[in-house]
Write an enzyme that holds these catalytic residues in place. Structure first.
Site, short mmCIF file in Angstrom:
data_model
loop_
_atom_site.label_atom_id
_atom_site.label_comp_id
_atom_site.label_asym_id
_atom_site.label_seq_id
_atom_site.Cartn_x
_atom_site.Cartn_y
_atom_site.Cartn_z
N ASP A 159 32.58 38.43 52.23
CA ASP A 159 32.23 38.33 53.65
C ASP A 159 33.04 39.33 54.47
O ASP A 159 32.70 39.63 55.61
CB ASP A 159 32.54 36.91 54.17
CG ASP A 159 31.29 36.11 54.49
OD1 ASP A 159 30.22 36.74 54.64
OD2 ASP A 159 31.39 34.88 54.59
N GLN A 182 30.95 29.05 53.34
CA GLN A 182 29.97 28.97 54.43
C GLN A 182 30.62 28.36 55.67
O GLN A 182 31.19 27.27 55.60
CB GLN A 182 28.77 28.12 53.95
CG GLN A 182 27.62 28.09 54.90
CD GLN A 182 26.98 29.47 55.08
OE1 GLN A 182 26.60 30.12 54.12
NE2 GLN A 182 26.86 29.91 56.32
N LYS A 236 21.01 32.65 50.69
CA LYS A 236 21.89 33.59 49.98
C LYS A 236 21.66 33.48 48.49
O LYS A 236 21.59 34.48 47.78
CB LYS A 236 23.35 33.31 50.35
CG LYS A 236 23.69 33.79 51.75
CD LYS A 236 24.99 33.24 52.30
CE LYS A 236 25.09 33.62 53.78
NZ LYS A 236 26.18 32.96 54.48
#
Ligand code: NAP
Length: 280
Positions: free
Chosen positions: A119, A96, A52
């Site tokens: 997200d 994460q 990422k």
């Protein structure tokens, strides 16, 4: 023989466009900035976080990885989230997953400022998606829809079967397909006659995490097949679809790797740009 939906090439094109938009932001004094929070030493999570960061760099988005010890308490993590929420120079926050067992993932996700939840996992975002008001859509489902759209085939009126009902893939992608006027069925581990059901699908999305589970018996001739699964088998990434068996029968198919995976990260970049522009 299927046409391969090349997620890598499609991602490359979208990332070039994101880069141009990021450059415009920078010319106006806005530096899009993503903060990735990584707790513990899970090797896969470390790779995902690194990928990422690499993708952010590629398009000019600033990113930092906040690395925390495995034994970080839930309270300590919450305080870090609150600090990132307050920091006006940070536009996107991504925690994460999975988190260590002693931390309640839902509590952490719920603590992320809605406008920074790139997200798209916050329950408010799920609700907005349900109402057709989504702004920050979850990255994997958003990428899947783009891949289907790349085939230029109609979604409207088609039979779509989504295998898998997780909150991060199966359910949201089913809602998105429904909003595009597909007739959607969601299947899961208790579904009876799965092959019979799946083989009615014009669009088949598979997100179960079972390597090469879906063979040609699950696939309608000419169907669009989107393989979300990623499982490491003897060091190689393997999808949920038996690609070699299905490719002769499907009309379009995504490979693993190089299908949904790169699109997920690309949609994260897009969401970070949306968040930075303050569109929400
Ligand atoms: P998950 O939370 O484990 O959900 C798996 C779903 O599959 C569940 O709904 C489960 O049904 C269903 N399922 C399991 N075995 C089945 C079977 N034999 N027949 C029918 N349904 C079955 O997984 P997830 O987070 O959605 O992820 C799914 C896969 O996608 C994983 O391989 C993951 O690594 C991958 N993934 C890839 C990306 C990407 O960017 N490429 C992103 C996210 C996830 P029940 O609900 O009945 O248990």
């Amino acid at each position: 023989m299927s046409i391969i939906i090349d997620g890598k090439a499609i991602s490359k094109r979208i990332r070039e466009s994101i880069k141009r938009k990021v450059d415009e932001c920078k010319m106006n004094g806005l530096i899009p900035n993503l903060s990735v929070v990584l707790v513990g030493e899970d090797p896969a999570s470390k790779v995902y976080a690194r990928n990422k960061q690499k993708a952010c760099k590629e398009v000019g988005i600033k990113s930092t990885v906040v690395k925390l010890e495995e034994n970080t308490s839930e309270q300590e993590l919450l305080e870090i989230i609150y600090r990132l929420n307050q920091d006006n120079t940070i536009h996107g926050i991504l925690v994460q997953l999975p988190l260590p067992n002693h931390i309640d993932e839902k509590r952490i996700i719920n603590a992320i400022d809605l406008s920074k939840d790139v997200d798209g996992f916050h329950p408010m975002h799920s609700g907005m998606l349900m109402n057709g008001q989504a702004i920050l859509e979850p990255c994997t489902p958003k990428g899947i829809i783009r891949l289907i759209e790349e085939t230029k085939q109609n979604i409207e009126g088609k039979n779509a079967v989504v295998i898998g009902r997780s909150n991060i893939v199966g359910k949201p992608v089913a809602i998105m397909l429904l909003q595009k006027n597909a007739t959607v069925t969601i299947a899961h581990s208790r579904t009876e006659n799965l092959a019979k059901l799946a083989s009615t699908a014009d669009i088949l999305v598979v997100a179960i995490g079972k390597p090469r589970f879906i063979d040609r018996n699950y696939v309608k001739e000419g169907a669009i097949v989107i393989d979300v699964g990623i499982t490491s088998v003897n060091g190689a990434l393997v999808g949920d679809v038996d690609f070699d068996d299905v490719k002769e029968k499907a009309g379009y198919i995504t490979p693993v790797p190089g299908g949904v995976g790169p699109m997920t990260i690309t949609m994260l970049l897009e969401n970070t740009l949306i968040a930075a522009k303050g569109a929400i």
